[in-house]
Design a protein around this motif. Structure first.
Motif, PDB file in Angstrom:
ATOM      1  N   TRP A  55      18.714  -5.603   6.111  1.00 26.15           N
ATOM      2  CA  TRP A  55      19.010  -5.048   4.911  1.00 26.15           C
ATOM      3  C   TRP A  55      18.635  -4.051   4.369  1.00 26.15           C
ATOM      4  CZ3 TRP A  55      16.073  -5.030   0.589  1.00 26.15           C
ATOM      5  CH2 TRP A  55      14.869  -5.830   0.819  1.00 26.15           C
ATOM      6  N   PRO A  56      16.968  -3.817   4.472  1.00 25.91           N
ATOM      7  CA  PRO A  56      16.219  -2.707   3.994  1.00 25.91           C
ATOM      8  C   PRO A  56      17.013  -1.341   4.371  1.00 25.91           C
ATOM      9  CG  PRO A  56      14.550  -4.196   4.770  1.00 25.91           C
ATOM     10  CD  PRO A  56      16.290  -4.495   5.261  1.00 25.91           C
ATOM     11  N   LEU A  57      17.496  -1.219   5.602  1.00 25.47           N
ATOM     12  CA  LEU A  57      18.241   0.034   6.035  1.00 25.47           C
ATOM     13  C   LEU A  57      19.403   0.116   5.172  1.00 25.47           C
ATOM     14  CD1 LEU A  57      18.130  -0.235   9.945  1.00 25.47           C
ATOM     15  CD2 LEU A  57      16.541   1.001   8.245  1.00 25.47           C
TER      16      LEU A  57
ATOM     17  N   ALA B  87      16.314   6.113  11.295  1.00 19.42           N
ATOM     18  CA  ALA B  87      15.939   6.236  12.518  1.00 19.42           C
ATOM     19  C   ALA B  87      14.569   5.732  12.784  1.00 19.42           C
ATOM     20  CB  ALA B  87      16.054   7.562  13.191  1.00 19.42           C
ATOM     21  N   ASP B  88      13.619   6.106  11.740  1.00 17.21           N
ATOM     22  CA  ASP B  88      12.204   5.463  11.778  1.00 17.21           C
ATOM     23  C   ASP B  88      12.340   4.178  11.811  1.00 17.21           C
ATOM     24  OD1 ASP B  88      11.027   8.026  11.728  1.00 17.21           O
ATOM     25  OD2 ASP B  88      11.344   8.057   9.499  1.00 17.21           O
ATOM     26  N   LEU B  89      12.944   3.484  11.017  1.00 19.05           N
ATOM     27  CA  LEU B  89      13.096   1.966  10.878  1.00 19.05           C
ATOM     28  C   LEU B  89      13.496   1.402  12.050  1.00 19.05           C
ATOM     29  CD1 LEU B  89      13.807   1.299   7.113  1.00 19.05           C
ATOM     30  CD2 LEU B  89      11.540   1.570   8.389  1.00 19.05           C
ATOM     31  N   ASP B  90      14.579   2.013  12.785  1.00 25.14           N
ATOM     32  CA  ASP B  90      15.349   1.459  13.897  1.00 25.14           C
ATOM     33  C   ASP B  90      14.387   1.574  15.018  1.00 25.14           C
ATOM     34  OD1 ASP B  90      17.796   0.781  12.914  1.00 25.14           O
ATOM     35  OD2 ASP B  90      18.618   2.683  12.900  1.00 25.14           O
TER      36      ASP B  90
ATOM     37  N   PHE C 177       5.708   0.123   8.703  1.00 30.72           N
ATOM     38  CA  PHE C 177       6.609   0.322   7.688  1.00 30.72           C
ATOM     39  C   PHE C 177       6.660  -1.001   6.662  1.00 30.72           C
ATOM     40  CE2 PHE C 177       8.009   4.716   8.561  1.00 30.72           C
ATOM     41  CZ  PHE C 177       8.035   4.452   9.686  1.00 30.72           C
ATOM     42  N   VAL C 178       6.512  -1.077   5.342  1.00 26.34           N
ATOM     43  CA  VAL C 178       6.824  -2.036   4.547  1.00 26.34           C
ATOM     44  C   VAL C 178       7.470  -2.008   3.332  1.00 26.34           C
ATOM     45  CG1 VAL C 178       4.511  -1.861   3.273  1.00 26.34           C
ATOM     46  CG2 VAL C 178       5.622  -4.094   3.362  1.00 26.34           C
TER      47      VAL C 178
ATOM     48  N   LYS D 246       9.316  -7.207   3.665  1.00 22.32           N
ATOM     49  CA  LYS D 246       9.934  -6.787   5.095  1.00 22.32           C
ATOM     50  C   LYS D 246       9.040  -5.935   5.608  1.00 22.32           C
ATOM     51  CE  LYS D 246      13.844  -9.054   4.028  1.00 22.32           C
ATOM     52  NZ  LYS D 246      14.332 -10.207   4.726  1.00 22.32           N
ATOM     53  N   TRP D 247       8.676  -6.232   6.653  1.00 23.29           N
ATOM     54  CA  TRP D 247       7.600  -5.560   7.675  1.00 23.29           C
ATOM     55  C   TRP D 247       8.445  -4.985   8.809  1.00 23.29           C
ATOM     56  CZ3 TRP D 247       2.815  -4.277   6.215  1.00 23.29           C
ATOM     57  CH2 TRP D 247       2.318  -4.823   5.191  1.00 23.29           C
ATOM     58  N   PHE D 248       8.197  -3.718   9.070  1.00 25.63           N
ATOM     59  CA  PHE D 248       8.459  -3.013  10.383  1.00 25.63           C
ATOM     60  C   PHE D 248       7.322  -2.398  11.105  1.00 25.63           C
ATOM     61  CE2 PHE D 248      11.561  -2.554   7.051  1.00 25.63           C
ATOM     62  CZ  PHE D 248      12.757  -2.699   7.647  1.00 25.63           C
ATOM     63  N   TYR D 249       7.233  -3.363  12.401  1.00 27.25           N
ATOM     64  CA  TYR D 249       6.026  -2.916  13.275  1.00 27.25           C
ATOM     65  C   TYR D 249       6.185  -2.683  14.624  1.00 27.25           C
ATOM     66  CZ  TYR D 249       6.603  -7.346  15.279  1.00 27.25           C
ATOM     67  OH  TYR D 249       7.438  -8.603  16.162  1.00 27.25           O
TER      68      TYR D 249
END
Length: 429
Positions: A2-4, A27-30, A68-69, A178-181
């Protein structure tokens, strides 16, 4: 994710760009893995650094993370040597946007022992992902930076560097993050906004949740929103008369109405209710007052919400433990004394008054008690006019006081003190 979706639609409507405040593209989050911190202050999952695909180190670096958060406040990162939480353990805890998104802090232990605190007002955003770089060197230098900026957001030095093998994430209270690691390094890949359809493969329920997220707010409604305590069940009540301390464990069910979350069922496959709705939106904060320390402690035990099409929310908590001060009244009737202990509940805003239903309070059939037992519980309304407890606008704080009428369990003392005496008496007789 959902953040995307939120990022895509927001940029399409607002600025027509594929970039966010910090030039983060889809693309960064993907290129990252995602973890949702939705259970308040709980480090539920631990990720072993050596098992991450993109944790690149050199001879001088112990930790080198790209993250990313998306959160409104209180984004927690834990760097630990073990994959569990142990009180007083030596760890590194980094809190970005602490204190309601006012400051950032690097700590040597969970919730205490800060190495460095720095004002970073509004660094987090519920819409724009914050790109972070976290680095720990063998010399004890800890740096937390925003990607693309020359100077670190905050840095500190620890002369006694602790071993770090695991990474974990958390939030605080009803705030969710929401964390992206485990993110790949940057490249020139660009995802065009116009071709991104966030709802293309969603189920009707997911589309509805997405729509609710788009209208979500982290602020309370501008109008009065009563918070109704439908049920509060005590599962443990233990009074320590030596320490003047009352320990309670409880679970509760709250409800309120927020018409910002209304929808038309016929526009969403006739869905009228969403159960176990874990969302990033505003939820009321309920506090317990501690007379001894003159502070309010938020009851942290958020699980999931249920929301109906008319904006009616229900929140069922997990079991929560509270410790409050309760002085023992003087008495010459030991061990037959009685006492009263107050547990005062309140909301955090004047516009969200807390109200208890008449039959809301009860004790669990298998209530755990100590050498003091509860005879009854009465409810009282109180307007707290002490300066330290006033609302931000200076108005007094309404409280719902649950008064626990307790007495010492003399059966316990009869067993401990008198039974051995009579046993010895009859043995000799």
């Amino acid at each position: 994710m959902w953040p995307l979706a939120i990022l895509a639609l927001f940029r399409l409507l607002a600025v027509g760009s594929a970039e966010s405040k910090y030039n983060v593209t889809y693309a960064d989050l993907d290129k990252c893995k995602q973890f949702n911190a939705v259970n308040g202050y709980n480090y539920d999952a631990f990720f072993k650094l050596t098992e991450l695909d993109n944790h690149n180190l050199d001879n001088e670096t112990i930790v080198n993370l790209r993250l990313f958060v998306v959160a409104s406040k209180d984004a927690h990162i834990l760097l630990s040597d073990i994959d569990s939480v142990i009180p007083e353990a030596q760890v590194y805890e980094i809190v970005v946007g602490a204190g309601g998104n006012m400051f950032t802090e690097i700590r040597r232990q969970r919730k205490k022992n800060p190495l460095k605190t720095k004002t970073t007002k509004n660094v987090l955003s519920p819409i724009d992902p914050l790109p972070l770089r976290i680095r720990l060197t063998t010399e004890g230098l800890i740096e937390v930076g925003i990607e693309g900026q020359d100077l670190p957001l905050i840095s500190a030095t620890d002369k006694n560097v602790t071993s770090v093998r695991y990474l974990s994430f958390s939030s605080w209270g009803s705030t969710q993050a929401k964390w992206f690691y485990d993110c790949e390094t940057e490249d020139d890949t660009v995802t065009e906004l116009e071709v991104y359809d966030p709802t293309g493969h969603m189920t009707p329920k997911d589309k509805l949740i997405y729509a609710l997220q788009m209208n979500a707010s982290f602020q309370a409604p501008d109008w009065e929103t009563p918070i109704e305590m439908q049920k509060l069940v005590f599962t443990r009540i233990a009074y320590d008369s030596w320490k003047n301390q009352l320990e309670t464990r409880l679970m509760f069910r709250l409800s309120w109405r927020d018409n910002r979350s209304c929808w038309e069922p016929k526009e969403h496959s006739n869905i009228t209710k969403v159960i176990n709705f874990s969302a990033m939106l505003w939820a009321p904060a309920i506090n317990v007052k501690d007379e001894k320390d003159y502070q309010l402690t938020e009851l942290i035990g958020t699980d999931h919400f249920t929301v109906t099409y008319d904006g009616q929310y229900e929140w069922v908590s997990r079991e929560i433990t509270t410790d409050t001060f309760c002085a023992l009244s003087s008495s010459d009737d030991w061990p037959y004394e009685t006492n009263t202990c107050d547990v005062a509940f309140s909301s955090d805003l004047a516009s969200t008054p807390l109200r208890f239903l008449s039959d809301a309070v009860s004790m669990h059939p298998n209530l755990i008690q100590s050498d003091w037992i509860v005879e009854r519980i009465t409810k009282h309304d109180h307007l707290n006019e002490e300066g330290i407890f006033l609302f931000n606008d200076g108005s007094p704080r309404p409280e719902v006081v649950l008064r626990l009428h307790i007495k010492r369990n003399n059966e316990f003392y009869d067993t401990v003190l008198y039974a051995p005496y009579f046993s010895e008496f009859f043995r000799q007789g």
